[in-house]
Write an enzyme that holds these catalytic residues in place. Structure first.
Site, PDB file in Angstrom:
ATOM      1  N   THR A 178       0.837  -1.208   0.000  1.00 64.85           N
ATOM      2  CA  THR A 178       0.000   0.000   0.000  1.00 64.85           C
ATOM      3  C   THR A 178       0.866   1.250   0.000  1.00 64.85           C
ATOM      4  OG1 THR A 178      -1.646  -1.238   1.264  1.00 64.85           O
ATOM      5  CG2 THR A 178      -1.962   1.127   1.088  1.00 64.85           C
ATOM      6  N   ASP A 179       1.961   1.221   0.749  1.00 66.79           N
ATOM      7  CA  ASP A 179       2.910   2.332   0.715  1.00 66.79           C
ATOM      8  C   ASP A 179       3.476   2.510  -0.689  1.00 66.79           C
ATOM      9  OD1 ASP A 179       2.958   3.470   3.260  1.00 66.79           O
ATOM     10  OD2 ASP A 179       4.368   2.010   4.041  1.00 66.79           O
ATOM     11  N   VAL A 180       3.888   1.410  -1.304  1.00 70.92           N
ATOM     12  CA  VAL A 180       4.483   1.480  -2.631  1.00 70.92           C
ATOM     13  C   VAL A 180       3.472   2.027  -3.635  1.00 70.92           C
ATOM     14  CG1 VAL A 180       5.401   0.105  -4.537  1.00 70.92           C
ATOM     15  CG2 VAL A 180       6.195  -0.322  -2.192  1.00 70.92           C
ATOM     16  N   GLY A 183       2.987   5.683  -3.172  1.00 71.28           N
ATOM     17  CA  GLY A 183       4.094   6.416  -3.774  1.00 71.28           C
ATOM     18  C   GLY A 183       3.920   6.561  -5.271  1.00 71.28           C
TER      19      GLY A 183
END
Length: 407
Positions: A178-180, A183
């Site tokens: 989810t972070d990736v 981004g």
């Protein structure tokens, strides 16, 4: 010349989603200045082991996690909690095109570093806020980490083996996906805002939230629910809408078949020596195979135990049905195709001239990605950036370091 050469990015973010975004911009040629806390820097600098090995093969204090998300940037250590530190950041903003931050919603306002304050200083500024829940809504003030968002956003409910089977239960993905994804979406938002600025002359605020991204990225699974009113379940390595689309165990190890249509299924059956399956009414079309998932899966599972994964992969790939082994990370990085695409790059580091990392997947014919520098040491560029951007003299820099404003 990179695609974004000439774009100046001030990166106040840390951990993963923000740094992942700014690393992509840096790979594309933007000048990214990473603003870090004096003394400690980005949280992920200490997220080890593992740490990068130095030239003697010993652990450095540069965490591999930090190294993976911060190449091609310059590090400036500034105490933004101090008035003088805030003045320095505002001065840098006046010379920048983009600012990225992932502080809790509203928390930069007390420093005068919020969008409203900085956009009045630099109306062309593209200001990207990355948070767990966004700038609005009942949970806007709460911190949000990837693991929590994978759970809240429905991803874990469709990831993992089915209940009642060995290892059954919800699972997070093995990367902070989810972070990736946030981004990546943030890069899209920033570039869109930069293009819009070419028409309007004005920047804008990009409000990016991990939960929004995770919900959007449910893709067909969320639409399956909206069509039926039934929440999708976990299928392990199987697919909710396509059969056979699963991992199977051969006599030695597992491999994957991703059979996307009826033509491929017919070719698969012929390749593995079971041509009669493609004319069986239970399996004739994909919708039949989905309804008879257990039966076809059991037949194939029993059959594949008769030979090795290498044999099955060779036979199936020959008829152009998607198939492949399941690599560990070492195996993935050793794939000839990965090597042929230049996905492993050497970027000499002051502590390790043979430092290697995974490169960018972006391939542009005229403005290719470049690998100029490894992830910077904490504050290694404080003097050069402030002299270049703001004409700070050596005496002024020394005085601010003595006060603890700079590092």
């Amino acid at each position: 010349m990179g695609a974004l050469t000439g774009i100046r990015v001030l990166d106040l973010s840390r951990v993963l989603a923000g740094p992942w975004c700014s690393q992509i911009l840096a790979d594309l040629g933007a000048d990214v200045v990473k603003v870090e806390r004096v003394g400690t820097g980005d949280d992920t600098r200490s997220w080890g082991p593992p740490f990068m090995k130095d030239e003697q093969g010993e652990d450095s204090q540069e965490a591999s996690y930090y190294q993976s998300t911060n190449r091609n940037k310059r590090s400036v250590a500034v105490d933004i909690a101090s008035e003088k530190g805030q003045e320095i950041v505002r001065a840098l903003v006046a010379e920048s095109d983009v600012l990225i931050e992932n502080f809790k919603a509203g928390s930069l306002k007390k420093y005068g570093l919020d969008y409203e304050s900085l956009s009045s200083l630099n109306p062309r500024l593209v200001y990207c806020s990355i948070t767990g829940f966004g700038q609005t809504g009942p949970r806007a003030q709460e911190p949000g980490y990837d693991f929590i968002i994978q759970g809240m956003g429905g991803l874990m409910s469709i990831t993992g083996e089915r209940d009642g089977l060995p290892g059954g239960g919800p699972q997070k993905v093995g990367v902070a996906v989810t972070d990736v994804m946030t981004g990546l979406y943030s890069v899209i938002a920033i570039q869109a805002a930069l293009l819009a600025r070419e028409k309007t002359g004005k920047g804008q605020h990009c409000d990016m939230a991990l939960l929004d991204v995770q919900v959007a990225a449910l893709g067909n699974q969320s639409q399956n629910y909206l069509s039926t009113g039934v929440s999708p379940g976990r299928y392990g390595n199987a697919h909710a809408n396509i059969v056979p689309y699963n991992s199977f165990h051969a006599s030695d190890k597992d491999f994957i078949i991703a059979c996307g249509n009826d033509t491929q299924f017919s070719a698969l059956c012929s390749a593995i020596g079971l041509p009669e399956l493609s004319s069986d009414p239970r399996f004739l079309k994909n919708e039949n195979r989905v309804r008879n998932r257990e039966a076809i899966t059991q037949i194939l599972s029993d059959h594949f135990k008769r030979d090795t994964a290498e044999v099955w992969v060779e036979r199936i790939s020959r008829v152009k049905v998607p198939v492949g082994v399941i690599n560990d990370v070492a195996g993935a990085l050793a794939e000839p195709q990965v090597d042929a695409r230049g996905m492993l790059v050497n970027i000499p580091h002051p502590m390790n001239p043979d430092f290697k990392m995974v490169g960018s997947p972006i391939h542009l014919s005229d403005t290719p990605v470049s690998y100029r520098n490894p992830a910077p040491l904490l504050g290694q560029d404080t003097d050069s950036v402030l002299a270049e951007y703001l004409d700070f003299t050596p005496d002024a820099l020394s005085a601010l370091k003595n006060e603890g404003i700079l590092g």
